[in-house]
Design a protein around this motif. Structure first.
Motif, PDB file in Angstrom:
ATOM      1  N   GLN A 127       0.495  11.563   6.035  1.00 17.68           N
ATOM      2  CA  GLN A 127       0.775  10.293   6.139  1.00 17.68           C
ATOM      3  C   GLN A 127      -0.172   9.262   6.482  1.00 17.68           C
ATOM      4  O   GLN A 127      -1.180   9.588   7.049  1.00 17.68           O
ATOM      5  CB  GLN A 127       1.796  10.088   7.361  1.00 17.68           C
ATOM      6  N   HIS A 128      -0.187   8.295   5.554  1.00 15.26           N
ATOM      7  CA  HIS A 128      -1.322   7.144   5.846  1.00 15.26           C
ATOM      8  C   HIS A 128      -0.792   5.980   5.160  1.00 15.26           C
ATOM      9  O   HIS A 128      -0.151   6.468   4.214  1.00 15.26           O
ATOM     10  CB  HIS A 128      -2.553   7.715   5.124  1.00 15.26           C
ATOM     11  N   LEU A 129      -1.676   5.191   5.231  1.00 16.09           N
ATOM     12  CA  LEU A 129      -1.277   3.890   4.339  1.00 16.09           C
ATOM     13  C   LEU A 129      -2.570   3.587   3.583  1.00 16.09           C
ATOM     14  O   LEU A 129      -3.982   3.594   4.018  1.00 16.09           O
ATOM     15  CB  LEU A 129      -1.270   2.486   5.417  1.00 16.09           C
ATOM     16  N   HIS A 130      -2.507   3.469   2.078  1.00  5.43           N
ATOM     17  CA  HIS A 130      -3.588   3.031   1.543  1.00  5.43           C
ATOM     18  C   HIS A 130      -3.274   1.577   1.031  1.00  5.43           C
ATOM     19  O   HIS A 130      -2.194   0.996   0.703  1.00  5.43           O
ATOM     20  CB  HIS A 130      -3.281   3.992   0.054  1.00  5.43           C
ATOM     21  N   PHE A 131      -4.383   0.727   1.480  1.00  5.87           N
ATOM     22  CA  PHE A 131      -4.417  -0.489   1.625  1.00  5.87           C
ATOM     23  C   PHE A 131      -5.288  -1.180   0.599  1.00  5.87           C
ATOM     24  O   PHE A 131      -6.666  -0.772   0.656  1.00  5.87           O
ATOM     25  CB  PHE A 131      -4.661  -1.054   2.884  1.00  5.87           C
TER      26      PHE A 131
ATOM     27  N   ASP B  55     -13.959   6.195  -7.234  1.00  3.81           N
ATOM     28  CA  ASP B  55     -12.817   5.336  -7.597  1.00  3.81           C
ATOM     29  C   ASP B  55     -11.655   4.997  -6.743  1.00  3.81           C
ATOM     30  O   ASP B  55     -10.509   4.808  -7.117  1.00  3.81           O
ATOM     31  CB  ASP B  55     -12.305   6.020  -8.879  1.00  3.81           C
ATOM     32  N   HIS B  56     -12.194   4.763  -5.271  1.00  2.08           N
ATOM     33  CA  HIS B  56     -11.194   4.457  -4.315  1.00  2.08           C
ATOM     34  C   HIS B  56     -11.116   3.201  -4.324  1.00  2.08           C
ATOM     35  O   HIS B  56     -12.193   2.636  -3.540  1.00  2.08           O
ATOM     36  CB  HIS B  56     -11.485   5.167  -3.175  1.00  2.08           C
ATOM     37  N   LYS B  57     -10.111   2.470  -4.696  1.00  3.42           N
ATOM     38  CA  LYS B  57     -10.060   0.963  -4.653  1.00  3.42           C
ATOM     39  C   LYS B  57      -9.281   0.289  -3.360  1.00  3.42           C
ATOM     40  O   LYS B  57      -9.160  -0.739  -3.431  1.00  3.42           O
ATOM     41  CB  LYS B  57      -9.243   0.506  -6.065  1.00  3.42           C
ATOM     42  N   GLY B  58      -9.355   1.067  -2.199  1.00  3.62           N
ATOM     43  CA  GLY B  58      -8.716   0.479  -1.375  1.00  3.62           C
ATOM     44  C   GLY B  58      -9.338   1.433   0.077  1.00  3.62           C
ATOM     45  O   GLY B  58     -10.309   2.290  -0.162  1.00  3.62           O
ATOM     46  N   VAL B  59      -8.631   1.234   1.277  1.00  2.48           N
ATOM     47  CA  VAL B  59      -8.987   1.986   2.422  1.00  2.48           C
ATOM     48  C   VAL B  59      -7.746   2.939   2.724  1.00  2.48           C
ATOM     49  O   VAL B  59      -6.574   2.232   2.432  1.00  2.48           O
ATOM     50  CB  VAL B  59      -9.274   1.119   3.369  1.00  2.48           C
ATOM     51  N   ASP B  60      -7.861   3.956   3.304  1.00  2.56           N
ATOM     52  CA  ASP B  60      -6.816   4.469   3.948  1.00  2.56           C
ATOM     53  C   ASP B  60      -6.767   4.423   5.488  1.00  2.56           C
ATOM     54  O   ASP B  60      -7.956   4.634   6.297  1.00  2.56           O
ATOM     55  CB  ASP B  60      -6.980   5.921   3.677  1.00  2.56           C
ATOM     56  N   ILE B  61      -5.721   4.210   6.178  1.00  4.84           N
ATOM     57  CA  ILE B  61      -5.438   4.306   7.692  1.00  4.84           C
ATOM     58  C   ILE B  61      -4.445   5.323   8.100  1.00  4.84           C
ATOM     59  O   ILE B  61      -3.261   5.318   7.415  1.00  4.84           O
ATOM     60  CB  ILE B  61      -4.939   2.994   8.223  1.00  4.84           C
TER      61      ILE B  61
ATOM     62  N   GLN C 208     -15.418   5.255  -1.368  1.00  7.08           N
ATOM     63  CA  GLN C 208     -16.015   6.155  -0.365  1.00  7.08           C
ATOM     64  C   GLN C 208     -15.973   7.791  -1.167  1.00  7.08           C
ATOM     65  O   GLN C 208     -16.665   8.483  -0.555  1.00  7.08           O
ATOM     66  CB  GLN C 208     -15.788   6.177   0.888  1.00  7.08           C
ATOM     67  N   ARG C 209     -15.165   7.735  -2.300  1.00  2.94           N
ATOM     68  CA  ARG C 209     -14.789   9.221  -2.464  1.00  2.94           C
ATOM     69  C   ARG C 209     -16.069   9.631  -3.662  1.00  2.94           C
ATOM     70  O   ARG C 209     -16.691   8.567  -4.161  1.00  2.94           O
ATOM     71  CB  ARG C 209     -13.485   9.407  -3.227  1.00  2.94           C
ATOM     72  N   SER C 210     -16.429  10.716  -3.806  1.00  7.35           N
ATOM     73  CA  SER C 210     -17.524  11.252  -4.758  1.00  7.35           C
ATOM     74  C   SER C 210     -17.410  10.438  -6.017  1.00  7.35           C
ATOM     75  O   SER C 210     -18.573  10.218  -6.521  1.00  7.35           O
ATOM     76  CB  SER C 210     -17.436  12.878  -4.834  1.00  7.35           C
TER      77      SER C 210
END
Ligand SMILES: [Zn+2]
Length: 454
Positions: A427-431, A345-351, A340-342
Motif C-alpha cells: 500500500q502506497h500512493l504514487h504521486f 525511471d521513477h517519474k513520481g514519489v511514493d508515500i 531515485q531508482r537504479s
C-alpha cells in the motif's frame, strides 16, 4: 503479475497485528516462509532478466546485420544515382547534338536551293546560246568543227559540273540522313539506359524502405525488451526492499519475544516476592490474632493488567496544508523519491502508510481530468491545475478507492484512499506532478519535492 501483493507494509501491518495478538512462533515462521518465497521469486526474476538480456543481444546483432545491409544498399543507391546523373548529362548532350544537326540541315537546304538556282541559270544560258536545253541539240547545232569542239567542251564542263553538283547534293542528303539516324539511335539507347537505371534505383529504394521497416521493428522489439527488463529490475528492487523490511521485522519479533521472556521472568519474580510478603503478612497476622479487625490490609495485585492497545481509527487524518503551491497529498512515510531508482525511471514519489482509510487529498485546486483504472496505475486520478497561467497535472495512483469522477476539486479535498492496486507492491500512493499535460512518455514530469517538503 503473479501474487506479489504482500509487501513491506503488509508485513509491517501483519507484524503489528501479531504483536497485539501474541502469536509469536507462527509469526516468526510466517516471516521466514515469506523470506524464502521472496528468494525464489527473485531467482525467477533473475532468470527472466538474463533471458531479456539475451534477447536484447540477439536483437542488437540483427540490427547490426540489417545496418550493414542498409549500408550496402545505400552505397548501391549512391552509385546508381550517379549513373543516372551521367546518363541524363549524355541525353542532354545528345539533344544538343540533334539541335546542331538540325541547324546544319537548314544550312544544307539553303545550299541546295542556291545550287538549283545555279543549275537553272546554266540551263537558261545554254537555251539562249543554242535555243535548246538539250546538250545533244547543242552539239548537233555546231556550225563548224571548231564550233563543235567549243560547244563540246562547254557541254562537257557543264555536264560534269552538273554531275558534281548532283552528286554533292546526293552525298549531303545521305550524310544528313545518316547523322540524323545515328543520333536518334543514340538518343533512344540513352533513354533506354536511363529507364533501366531508374528502374534499378526504384528497386534499391524499395529494398531500402523494407530494411528500414525491419530495422524499426527490431528497434521497437529492443525497446520493449528493455522496458520488460526495467520492469523486472524494478520488481527485483522491490523484492529486495521487502526482504530487508521482513528481515527487520524478524529481528524486531525476536527482540519482542526476548523482551516478553524478560518481562515474564520479572513478573514471576515479582509474584514470588509478593507471595513471600503475603506469607510474612499472614504470619504477622496470626501473631497479632488478638487484635481483631485492627487491620484490613489489602493484598497487593499479582500483576497489573496491560492496557488494551488502542484500535486504529478507520479514517485517518488528512495532511494539513503547509501553504505551498501544492500540498502533501497524503500522510505517511516518504519511501521513494523522484528518479531515485537504479535506472532513474521513477517519474513520481511514493508515500506509504498502513491502514485502510488513509485519505488522499488534491494537492491544489483543480479539475479532475481522469478517474480510471489502469493495469499499471491501478485506481488513478489525474487532476489539471492552472496556477499563475501554467497548467500542471497531478497524478494519484494505486488508490484503493476513487471518490471523485470529474468536476472541480479544492486543495486538501479528499479524493480517495491509499491502496495497492495496479502495478504496486504494498500500500502506497504514487504521486506525480507534470508541468503541462500528462503524456505517455511522461516528458513533462517534474520532481514533486520542488514544491512539497516530504
Ligand atoms: Zn512510485
Amino acid at each position: 503479475m503473479k501474487r506479489r501483493s504482500f509487501t513491506a507494509f503488509a508485513v509491517a501491518a501483519s507484524l503489528g497485528f501479531s504483536l497485539a495478538g501474541g502469536a509469536s512462533a507462527e509469526s516468526l515462521s510466517d516471516l521466514q516462509k515469506r523470506q524464502q518465497q521472496i528468494e525464489s521469486q527473485k531467482s525467477d526474476i533473475q532468470n527472466s532478466i538474463t533471458q531479456k538480456e539475451q534477447t536484447i543481444t540477439e536483437l542488437q546483432k540483427e540490427q547490426d546485420s540489417v545496418t550493414a545491409q542498409i549500408r550496402q544498399l545505400d552505397s548501391k543507391i549512391t552509385e546508381s544515382e550517379s549513373k543516372i546523373r551521367a546518363k541524363e548529362q549524355e541525353i542532354a548532350d545528345t539533344k544538343a547534338e540533334i539541335e546542331r544537326l538540325r541547324a546544319e540541315i537548314e544550312e544544307l537546304k539553303i545550299r541546295i536551293a542556291e545550287r538549283t538556282v545555279v543549275l537553272e541559270d546554266r540551263a537558261r544560258s545554254i537555251q539562249q546560246s543554242g535555243g535548246s536545253a538539250n546538250y545533244i541539240d547543242v552539239l548537233l547545232g555546231a556550225e563548224s568543227f571548231s564550233d563543235f569542239v567549243n560547244r563540246a567542251t562547254a557541254v562537257t564542263t557543264l555536264v560534269n559540273a552538273d554531275k558534281d553538283i548532283l552528286q554533292q547534293q546526293e552525298n549531303d542528303k545521305k550524310q544528313l540522313e545518316e547523322s540524323e539516324r545515328k543520333v536518334k539511335e543514340q538518343l533512344a539507347s540513352l533513354e533506354e539506359m536511363l529507364a533501366e537505371l531508374e528502374k534499378m534505383n526504384a528497386e534499391l529504394q524499395k529494398q531500402r524502405t523494407e530494411k528500414d521497416n525491419v530495422m524499426k521493428g527490431l528497434v521497437a522489439d529492443e525497446h520493449e525488451a528493455h522496458d520488460h527488463k526495467l520492469n523486472l529490475e524494478e520488481e527485483q528492487e522491490l523484492l529486495d526492499s521487502q526482504q530487508a523490511s521482513i528481515q527487520a521485522a524478524i529481528q524486531a519479533e525476536k527482540e519482542r519475544i526476548a523482551e516478553q521472556e524478560r518481562a515474564a521472568a520479572a513478573a514471576a519474580a515479582a509474584k514470588k516476592k509478593a507471595e513471600q510478603e503475603a506469607a510474612a503478612a499472614a504470619a504477622a497476622k496470626a501473631k497479632a490474632k488478638a487484635s481483631a479487625s485492627a487491620a484490613s490490609a489489602s493484598v497487593p495485585q499479582a500483576a497489573a493488567s496491560e492496557p488494551e492497545p488502542e484500535a486504529e481509527p478507520v479514517v485517518q487524518a488528512a495532511p494539513a496544508d503547509s501553504g505551498g503551491m501544492f500540498m502533501r497529498p497524503a500522510q505517511g512515510t516518504f519511501t521513494s523519491g523522484y528518479g531515485q531508482r537504479s535506472l532513474g525511471d521513477h517519474k513520481g514519489v511514493d508515500i506509504a502508510q498502513a491502514g485502510s482509510g488513509v485519505p488522499i487529498v488534491a494537492a491544489a485546486d483543480g479539475v479532475v481530468s481522469r478517474s480510471y483504472y489502469s493495469d499499471t496505475y491501478g485506481n488513478a486520478i489525474l487532476i489539471s491545475h492552472s496556477i499563475n497561467g501554467q497548467v500542471y497535472t497531478t497524478v494519484y495512483a494505486h488508490l484503493s478507492e476513487r471518490l471523485v469522477n470529474g468536476g472541480s476539486v479544492s486543495k486538501g479535498q479528499t479524493i480517495g484512499y491509499m491502496g495497492n492496486t495496479g502495478r504496486s507492491y504494498g500500500q502506497h500512493l504514487h504521486f506525480e506532478i507534470h508541468k503541462g499535460p500528462w503524456t505517455v512518455g511522461k516528458e513533462n514530469a517534474v520532481d514533486p519535492a520542488q514544491y512539497i517538503n516530504f
